[in-house]
Design a protein around this motif. Structure first.
Motif, PDB file in Angstrom:
ATOM      1  N   LEU A 196       0.821  -1.210   0.000  1.00  0.00           N
ATOM      2  CA  LEU A 196       0.000   0.000   0.000  1.00  0.00           C
ATOM      3  C   LEU A 196       0.855   1.261   0.000  1.00  0.00           C
ATOM      4  CD1 LEU A 196      -2.823  -0.974   2.541  1.00  0.00           C
ATOM      5  CD2 LEU A 196      -3.023  -0.790   0.058  1.00  0.00           C
ATOM      6  N   ILE A 197       1.942   1.239   0.764  1.00  0.00           N
ATOM      7  CA  ILE A 197       2.831   2.401   0.810  1.00  0.00           C
ATOM      8  C   ILE A 197       3.485   2.639  -0.544  1.00  0.00           C
ATOM      9  CG2 ILE A 197       5.012   3.233   1.772  1.00  0.00           C
ATOM     10  CD1 ILE A 197       4.196   2.077   4.430  1.00  0.00           C
ATOM     11  N   ILE A 198       3.964   1.555  -1.158  1.00  0.00           N
ATOM     12  CA  ILE A 198       4.638   1.697  -2.453  1.00  0.00           C
ATOM     13  C   ILE A 198       3.691   2.251  -3.513  1.00  0.00           C
ATOM     14  CG2 ILE A 198       5.722   0.404  -4.329  1.00  0.00           C
ATOM     15  CD1 ILE A 198       6.863  -1.473  -2.224  1.00  0.00           C
ATOM     16  N   VAL A 199       2.467   1.771  -3.521  1.00  0.00           N
ATOM     17  CA  VAL A 199       1.526   2.155  -4.575  1.00  0.00           C
ATOM     18  C   VAL A 199       0.857   3.494  -4.293  1.00  0.00           C
ATOM     19  CG1 VAL A 199      -0.563   1.486  -5.816  1.00  0.00           C
ATOM     20  CG2 VAL A 199       1.121  -0.256  -5.189  1.00  0.00           C
ATOM     21  N   PHE A 200       0.415   3.711  -3.037  1.00  0.00           N
ATOM     22  CA  PHE A 200      -0.446   4.859  -2.757  1.00  0.00           C
ATOM     23  C   PHE A 200       0.202   5.958  -1.919  1.00  0.00           C
ATOM     24  CE2 PHE A 200      -3.413   1.246  -3.263  1.00  0.00           C
ATOM     25  CZ  PHE A 200      -4.134   1.727  -4.355  1.00  0.00           C
ATOM     26  N   ALA A 201       1.369   5.699  -1.315  1.00  0.00           N
ATOM     27  CA  ALA A 201       1.957   6.718  -0.442  1.00  0.00           C
ATOM     28  C   ALA A 201       3.431   6.974  -0.709  1.00  0.00           C
ATOM     29  CB  ALA A 201       1.781   6.318   1.028  1.00  0.00           C
ATOM     30  N   GLY A 202       4.073   6.146  -1.493  1.00  0.00           N
ATOM     31  CA  GLY A 202       5.502   6.312  -1.696  1.00  0.00           C
ATOM     32  C   GLY A 202       5.873   7.306  -2.773  1.00  0.00           C
ATOM     33  N   GLY A 203       4.931   7.680  -3.598  1.00  0.00           N
ATOM     34  CA  GLY A 203       5.224   8.612  -4.669  1.00  0.00           C
ATOM     35  C   GLY A 203       5.685   7.970  -5.953  1.00  0.00           C
ATOM     36  N   ASN A 204       5.938   6.645  -5.938  1.00  0.00           N
ATOM     37  CA  ASN A 204       6.365   5.970  -7.157  1.00  0.00           C
ATOM     38  C   ASN A 204       5.223   5.849  -8.165  1.00  0.00           C
ATOM     39  OD1 ASN A 204       8.949   5.592  -6.140  1.00  0.00           O
ATOM     40  ND2 ASN A 204       8.402   3.665  -5.133  1.00  0.00           N
ATOM     41  N   TYR A 205       4.027   5.591  -7.653  1.00  0.00           N
ATOM     42  CA  TYR A 205       2.861   5.458  -8.524  1.00  0.00           C
ATOM     43  C   TYR A 205       1.842   6.558  -8.227  1.00  0.00           C
ATOM     44  CZ  TYR A 205       4.919   0.884  -9.458  1.00  0.00           C
ATOM     45  OH  TYR A 205       5.772  -0.117  -9.816  1.00  0.00           O
ATOM     46  N   PHE A 206       1.312   6.532  -7.007  1.00  0.00           N
ATOM     47  CA  PHE A 206       0.360   7.559  -6.600  1.00  0.00           C
ATOM     48  C   PHE A 206       0.808   8.138  -5.262  1.00  0.00           C
ATOM     49  CE2 PHE A 206      -1.962   4.304  -8.998  1.00  0.00           C
ATOM     50  CZ  PHE A 206      -2.478   5.070 -10.030  1.00  0.00           C
ATOM     51  N   ASP A 207       0.447   9.365  -5.031  1.00  0.00           N
ATOM     52  CA  ASP A 207       0.768  10.026  -3.761  1.00  0.00           C
ATOM     53  C   ASP A 207      -0.529  10.525  -3.127  1.00  0.00           C
ATOM     54  OD1 ASP A 207       2.226  10.967  -1.697  1.00  0.00           O
ATOM     55  OD2 ASP A 207       2.990  12.748  -2.716  1.00  0.00           O
ATOM     56  N   TRP A 208      -1.427   9.597  -2.871  1.00  0.00           N
ATOM     57  CA  TRP A 208      -2.756   9.932  -2.395  1.00  0.00           C
ATOM     58  C   TRP A 208      -2.845  10.023  -0.878  1.00  0.00           C
ATOM     59  CZ3 TRP A 208      -5.977   6.088  -5.888  1.00  0.00           C
ATOM     60  CH2 TRP A 208      -5.897   6.530  -7.224  1.00  0.00           C
ATOM     61  N   PHE A 209      -2.002   9.288  -0.165  1.00  0.00           N
ATOM     62  CA  PHE A 209      -2.104   9.216   1.290  1.00  0.00           C
ATOM     63  C   PHE A 209      -0.764   9.553   1.929  1.00  0.00           C
ATOM     64  CE2 PHE A 209      -5.308   6.322  -0.398  1.00  0.00           C
ATOM     65  CZ  PHE A 209      -6.430   6.722   0.308  1.00  0.00           C
ATOM     66  N   PRO A 210      -0.788  10.060   3.165  1.00  0.00           N
ATOM     67  CA  PRO A 210       0.467  10.375   3.860  1.00  0.00           C
ATOM     68  C   PRO A 210       1.237   9.112   4.212  1.00  0.00           C
ATOM     69  CG  PRO A 210      -1.411  10.689   5.312  1.00  0.00           C
ATOM     70  CD  PRO A 210      -1.976  10.434   3.949  1.00  0.00           C
ATOM     71  N   LEU A 211       2.538   9.260   4.352  1.00  0.00           N
ATOM     72  CA  LEU A 211       3.405   8.113   4.556  1.00  0.00           C
ATOM     73  C   LEU A 211       3.499   7.704   6.018  1.00  0.00           C
ATOM     74  CD1 LEU A 211       5.332   6.155   3.105  1.00  0.00           C
ATOM     75  CD2 LEU A 211       7.167   7.817   3.467  1.00  0.00           C
ATOM     76  N   ARG A 212       3.315   8.617   6.935  1.00  0.00           N
ATOM     77  CA  ARG A 212       3.525   8.311   8.350  1.00  0.00           C
ATOM     78  C   ARG A 212       2.673   9.220   9.227  1.00  0.00           C
ATOM     79  NH1 ARG A 212       9.600   9.202   9.436  1.00  0.00           N
ATOM     80  NH2 ARG A 212       8.909   8.958  11.582  1.00  0.00           N
ATOM     81  N   GLY A 213       2.569   8.815  10.490  1.00  0.00           N
ATOM     82  CA  GLY A 213       1.855   9.625  11.468  1.00  0.00           C
ATOM     83  C   GLY A 213       0.357   9.411  11.456  1.00  0.00           C
ATOM     84  N   MET A 214      -0.293   9.834  12.551  1.00  0.00           N
ATOM     85  CA  MET A 214      -1.736   9.697  12.673  1.00  0.00           C
ATOM     86  C   MET A 214      -2.459  10.979  12.260  1.00  0.00           C
ATOM     87  SD  MET A 214      -3.930   8.163  15.891  1.00  0.00           S
ATOM     88  CE  MET A 214      -3.861   9.622  16.913  1.00  0.00           C
TER      89      MET A 214
END
Length: 371
Positions: A196-214
């Motif tokens: 999920l991080i690689i696809v949606f939060a890592g910026g490689n594919y999509f940057d839809w969600f934050p990577l860390r923290g609440m």
């Protein structure tokens, strides 16, 4: 029912005592401890736990030589770096033991710990500073958020899906959903989190969600509705990663439980008398089939709080109770270790009592007063 609940509450005390005693003996007998951790830190041999997991080694000598500052290098050599190289004297070791309370016999430490726990005095952390209660309270909101949302979503999705699969057994819907459920059950939660991080939060594919923290850094500056959106924006990926495993197992458990009840004689008799299928399903089958699912609720709830949340909290940098327990176990921070274990044990016992109460709510024919 009241007498049964009182009996169960009275059993909480000896159960917690047994849990704490067994773990105290095991941990005291295990090699390494806070004194050894402190000695290693004094010698400069103890780095950050996460640095060691990542394979990072801190070599102050190399760092200083790269800086080329001879004054800083000489100061480091004369002060902190060579304190460990000189070794620790017996007086230093005894001072460390006294600081952590290990100058007293084991049985004296044990009875003092029991006395403190009776008054809910968990003491102070050996390495982090501050009260253990404050540490647990600070970490509690993260674990509660993960546990509540994961359990709620898992049960809201799995139970209706399991019932639908049982009613449509061997249909194309059942076959396709079984394939999805089996595939989801085969994926470890931590691996799904990384995906999920690689696809949606890592910026490689999509940057839809934050990577860390609440929550975001500017959370206090947001409006109330922006705070709600920001909170769910941060919690979406961790909760989704934790839900995947529990969702699959609970769906199959619900299906098999309802499928077993549907083929029993009383259901066949009710159908022969002309009762409506939905009435049979939700009035007669539901409460019998749900008993097995309710019985597993405490274990599932505590599992979400501790085992499932552990790696998820590390991956998404969420400071919860699971990560706290893991870090303090590595550091041998005994007050925090036993306090966290005490909290988890108490939660498990209370949830077991809640599960018994829910038995009677689902099926009033169950009477624990006769037990």
């Amino acid at each position: 029912m009241a007498a049964y609940i009182i009996r169960r509450l009275l059993l909480v005390v000896p159960t917690l005592w047994a849990i704490i005693t067994i773990n105290f003996i095991i941990i005291q007998a295990a090699p390494g401890g806070p004194v050894d951790q402190a000695i290693a830190a004094e010698k400069g041999l103890l780095g950050s736990m996460l640095d060691r997991m990542a394979g990072v080694e801190r070599d102050f000598g190399d760092m200083e030589s790269q800086d080329g500052d001879d004054d800083v290098k000489n100061t480091r050599t004369d002060d902190s770096s060579y304190r460990g190289a000189r070794g620790l004297t017996e007086e230093d070791i005894k001072a460390i033991e006294k600081r952590f309370g290990f100058d007293k016999p084991m049985h004296e430490r044990y009875f003092k710990m029991l006395g403190d726990y009776l008054t809910f005095d968990f003491g102070d952390s050996l390495f982090r500073g501050g009260s253990v209660v404050d540490l647990i309270i600070d970490r509690m909101p993260v674990s509660i958020s993960l546990g509540i949302w994961t359990t709620l979503i898992t049960y809201m999705v799995s139970i209706p899906l399991g019932i639908a699969k049982a009613v449509r057994h061997s249909s194309s819907f059942d076959v396709w959903t079984s394939g999805i459920v089996i595939a989801a059950n085969a994926i470890p939660a931590f691996l799904f989190a990384v995906l999920l991080i690689i696809v949606f939060a890592g910026g490689n594919y999509f940057d839809w969600f934050p990577l860390r923290g609440m929550v975001s850094n500017n959370f206090d500056e947001l409006n109330w509705w922006q705070k709600v959106l920001d909170y769910f924006h941060h919690m979406f990926l961790p909760v989704l990663a934790m839900t995947i495993g529990g969702f699959a197992s609970l769906t199959m458990l619900t299906k098999n439980s309802f499928l077993d009840e549907i083929h029993k004689q009383y259901v066949i008799t009710a159908k022969a008398k002309g009762l409506d299928d939905k009435k049979i399903l939700y009035k007669h089958v539901f409460r019998n089939a749900m008993l097995l699912i309710i019985a597993g609720f405490p274990a599932a709830f505590i599992g979400v709080f501790f085992t499932s949340a552990l790696l998820i909290e590390v991956i998404f940098s969420l400071d919860g109770l699971g990560l706290l327990f893991f870090e303090t176990t590595v550091q041998r921070d005994y007050p925090v270790m036993f306090s966290t274990l005490y909290v988890f044990g108490l939660m498990g016992l209370v949830m077991a009592i809640v599960s018994d109460v829910m038995y009677t709510v689902v099926d009033p024919r169950i009477d624990f007063e006769r037990i």
